[in-house]
Design an enzyme around this catalytic site. Sequence first.
Site, PDB file in Angstrom:
ATOM      1  N   ILE A  20       0.817  -1.219   0.000  1.00 14.54           N
ATOM      2  CA  ILE A  20       0.000   0.000   0.000  1.00 14.54           C
ATOM      3  C   ILE A  20       0.848   1.265   0.000  1.00 14.54           C
ATOM      4  O   ILE A  20       0.310   2.369  -0.102  1.00 14.54           O
ATOM      5  CB  ILE A  20      -0.973   0.031   1.203  1.00 14.54           C
ATOM      6  N   GLY A  80       8.531   3.941  -0.472  1.00 12.70           N
ATOM      7  CA  GLY A  80       9.325   5.153  -0.503  1.00 12.70           C
ATOM      8  C   GLY A  80      10.797   4.824  -0.470  1.00 12.70           C
ATOM      9  O   GLY A  80      11.203   3.665  -0.527  1.00 12.70           O
ATOM     10  N   MET A 125      12.829   4.935   1.935  1.00  8.92           N
ATOM     11  CA  MET A 125      13.318   4.283   3.143  1.00  8.92           C
ATOM     12  C   MET A 125      12.736   2.900   3.352  1.00  8.92           C
ATOM     13  O   MET A 125      13.183   2.160   4.210  1.00  8.92           O
ATOM     14  CB  MET A 125      13.002   5.160   4.367  1.00  8.92           C
ATOM     15  N   GLY A 126      11.715   2.512   2.597  1.00  9.04           N
ATOM     16  CA  GLY A 126      11.136   1.190   2.816  1.00  9.04           C
ATOM     17  C   GLY A 126       9.754   1.079   2.200  1.00  9.04           C
ATOM     18  O   GLY A 126       9.377   1.866   1.314  1.00  9.04           O
ATOM     19  N   VAL A 147       5.375  -0.277   2.874  1.00  8.59           N
ATOM     20  CA  VAL A 147       4.288  -0.522   3.825  1.00  8.59           C
ATOM     21  C   VAL A 147       3.292  -1.464   3.163  1.00  8.59           C
ATOM     22  O   VAL A 147       2.879  -1.241   2.019  1.00  8.59           O
ATOM     23  CB  VAL A 147       3.586   0.787   4.238  1.00  8.59           C
ATOM     24  N   LYS A 158       5.346  -2.415   8.235  1.00 11.00           N
ATOM     25  CA  LYS A 158       6.315  -1.480   7.672  1.00 11.00           C
ATOM     26  C   LYS A 158       7.699  -2.114   7.698  1.00 11.00           C
ATOM     27  O   LYS A 158       8.179  -2.547   8.740  1.00 11.00           O
ATOM     28  CB  LYS A 158       6.320  -0.178   8.480  1.00 11.00           C
ATOM     29  N   ASP A 210      10.079  15.652  11.051  1.00  9.55           N
ATOM     30  CA  ASP A 210       9.690  15.546   9.642  1.00  9.55           C
ATOM     31  C   ASP A 210       8.184  15.769   9.496  1.00  9.55           C
ATOM     32  O   ASP A 210       7.516  15.058   8.757  1.00  9.55           O
ATOM     33  CB  ASP A 210      10.091  14.190   9.068  1.00  9.55           C
TER      34      ASP A 210
END
Length: 998
Positions: free
Chosen positions: A79, A82, A84-85, A87, A102, A185
Amino acid sequence: MDSAIWSRIEQLYQAALTCDPVERTRLLEQASSDVRREVELLLAQEGSLPDLTAWDDEVTASMLVPGRVIGRYEIEALIGKGGMGQVFRARDTRLRRSVAIKTCRDRFSDRFEREARAISALNHPGICTLYDVGPDYLVLELVEGETLAARIRKGSLPVAEILRIASQIAEALAEAHAHQIVHRDLKPSNVMLTRHGVKVLDFGLAKILDDTGITRTRAVMGTPAYMAPEQLEGREPTAATDLFSFGLVLYEMMAGKLPQPGASLGHLLSTTARTVIPAPSRERPDVPAELDRLIASLLSKDPGMRPGAASEVASQLSAIAAKIAEPPPKSRWRSVSPAAVIVLALLLSGGGWVYRQSERRRWAQEDAISQISRLSAKQPLAAFLLLRKAEQILPGDARLAALAESSTRITTVDSTPRAAKVEIQDYLAPGEWFSLGTTPLTNVRVPNGYLRWKISKPGEGEFVVGAMAKGPVKLAFPAALGAKSGTVPVPGGPFVSAIDFVGWLRYDLPAFDIDQFEVTNARFQQFVDQGGYQKPGYWKEKFEKDGKTLSWQEAMDLFRDPTGRPGPSTWDGGHFLPGQGSYPVSGVSWYEAAAYAVFAGRSLPSIGQFFKAAPPDMAPFVIDQSNFAGPGLAKVGKFAGVGPWGTYDMAGNVREWSLTAVSGGRFILGGSAGSQTYEAADPGVLPPFDRSRMNGFRTVYNRAPLSAEAAAPVSMHSRDFSTAKPVSDEVFQVYKTMYAYDQNPLNPKIDGIIEDAPSWTKQKVTFDAGYENQRLEAYLFLPKNVHPPFQAVVFFPSARVQFMADSRTLGDMQFIDYVIKSGRALIYPIYAGTYERVTTRWDRAGASESLQLLIRRSKEVRRSVDYLRTRPEIDAAKVAYIGVSMGSAYGVIFTALEDRFRALVFLDGGLFLGPPMRGADQVDFAPRVTKPVLLVNGRYDFTFSPNRSQDPLIRLLGTPDADKRKVVLDTPHDVSQQKSALSKEVLSWLDKYLGRID
């Protein structure tokens, strides 16, 4: 350690700091064990311990396909993805709910661990919930809705909706900041809008302000367009950093775009160019002026000019929302018919009802959840009642349902006999009793947390216990279980507990009845009046004193009151003082307590029985409800510190003799009025002939004989300091590096005079702590009756302040008030891990966490010296250190690292008898202490015993023999019990090495 080994350590350390985790692991594996051990110690202080080998993102992505099961979670779909990883949507096969899985590109990367630790510390409806942590994934609440970024792209939002969203974001930030967590962030794409409200997501870049174990470098992290000027400059983030980002998000919601499209406002502000912050009212005229001003303050270049806290911002937003919701002023009526008046009245009545309903829903949606979350830790019943009220207004609300799941439980409640009324009450803040109904109760919902439980029934009376509902609740009236009059029953079974300097105690205890209250003067008077001191049959134990065996008559001659009559040392003429009948008997020896127990057909409780009835784990709850801070003894049962079986005063009031022998004495347990609060859980030991005024007892009736093991003496574990060797100078230099602090500007601030006493003024001051951008609060006492410049003392209190929640009432003042009255200044910092700064129970901290805490405290001691040197009224050349117990034991480390103290005073101190922690072994530091040292200790100190702990310390200290002195007072672990002797010794020492004060 020779120079060649030290050179290899330094080279490997510098290389490990700059390479990636995989290379770091390889380098450490190739090093010799002695070099690797020292480098790992240094890396631990930098938060750079070796990570596990990085994984292959493509391989992992192929593994996490629909249908794949990891742990108990079945992957359903990707779903989100990005840099960094990724989900995934997944199904929890055990709880049958949808969750988000995640993954992170780097297995156990800093970001991955940071997010897990940050979210796990938070419990707020506006922050995504962490459910579980796997070996290479996080399991999170599945948040469904749309991002704030997507909503902004759809078009203009109404001002009222913007204020509602912004208030919820601010409340979520306030929760994070309260736990010392900065998001770093915050942006619209990290805010999810759901049908139940706002969720702040992605704490992957969060900074835990009091944690050096994750982030070492000051790398620039975040999304540049939303970053604050100080963040872009690489400075340490603070709560104000998040508020700048929040100001940009709020502006973007209002204007539909950022203030400087295509550029970073934070970058523009960080340059020398003057940047004008545009007002959102220029983009849309319906923006109120108050909102313009709030956004301008949030976007200030100087973090100190921004609002003080996110909670303050939330309050301002609520006030603005309330103002714009006010109806316009009514015009005067001129000519209105009676029928119109009736119709209008009906409409107004209906409108008022609608308004009230709307307000109730708004309260349940916006205010109730934050109030419930805030109350649940210390007032679980108050939180529970608010939750019930909110559920009536919003039945079926998902956020309330999630809160109910985490803060309440479904259980059964029964009693002996049945048909008893059951009520509960908050333990730490007792209020009204809340009725659960009449037993038996099944599927009843109760709040989690420590509560008072009361059962009542005609003919049985009422009975109260303090407990947490961890399973089915079973309550009973003592008489119904056959308990002796005045006692409460405690069930038998295994007892396991760890006692400092003793080790693990494991007993199989039979069921027993224990006195509900301490033995009173009135009850002990019966023993005296019926010839208790004249009948040898009550005195079963041999009389041993100072290595000699006394005859029965010799012993009886010692058990007399000040008038020479048989009785406790606190009595007069063989009788308790007028009006003291319901107070606990005090001033009795162990032998007198044991003789009374025989007279009553009972026994003294063994250490296992005492702590079975008063578990050490409940001490943090009971301490606040017990007689520790009172002016003296109180009537039994006056204080509300009830235990899990219905006993009172097992913490505080009088300390209580135990059956169990240890090291030539007997355990005396629970602490007393005015003693250190940690004595509620830590045992003391006194000679059996000791008749101090705070010595009392209670008895037990054993339904079956105690086993020989449970009644046997206990042996102390002790470190042999005769064979302990300090580390080399080379290794000690490594330790000094570990404890080093940033000698940056203090940025001091005087917050004002807190107290104006006859002998001193008490100021509250703050200054930079020298690590992690922390500010250190301290109280500075300045004498009134002498002229400056003042001699000064840096004070470090005992461990009792780790149990005190509010520094407005300072603990351990009895150890130092005479120092201030003598004409000396004193600074009392609020050290990390004390008062409001407690983040983890001291007895539950791991070795690494304990070492980090010790290092922070060392830095705070030295920064306090730095601060004193900035005050013109302080003589910087005449500063001393005074520590009590914890402050004395760790003071050996602090003062070995700080050379500016002229004199040292250690009260109730000594060497720890347990296994040392590398980098915090007093043996390594004591020889490096060279300044004049005064030790004042208790002869009967169990925590730091004279032969095993106190004497080895005085021998190890590097101070010349002529400049070190040990004084022993006839006290346990609390030399303030002999205040006159204590003050005389300390002031004489300060006069000798700092100079007399006229």
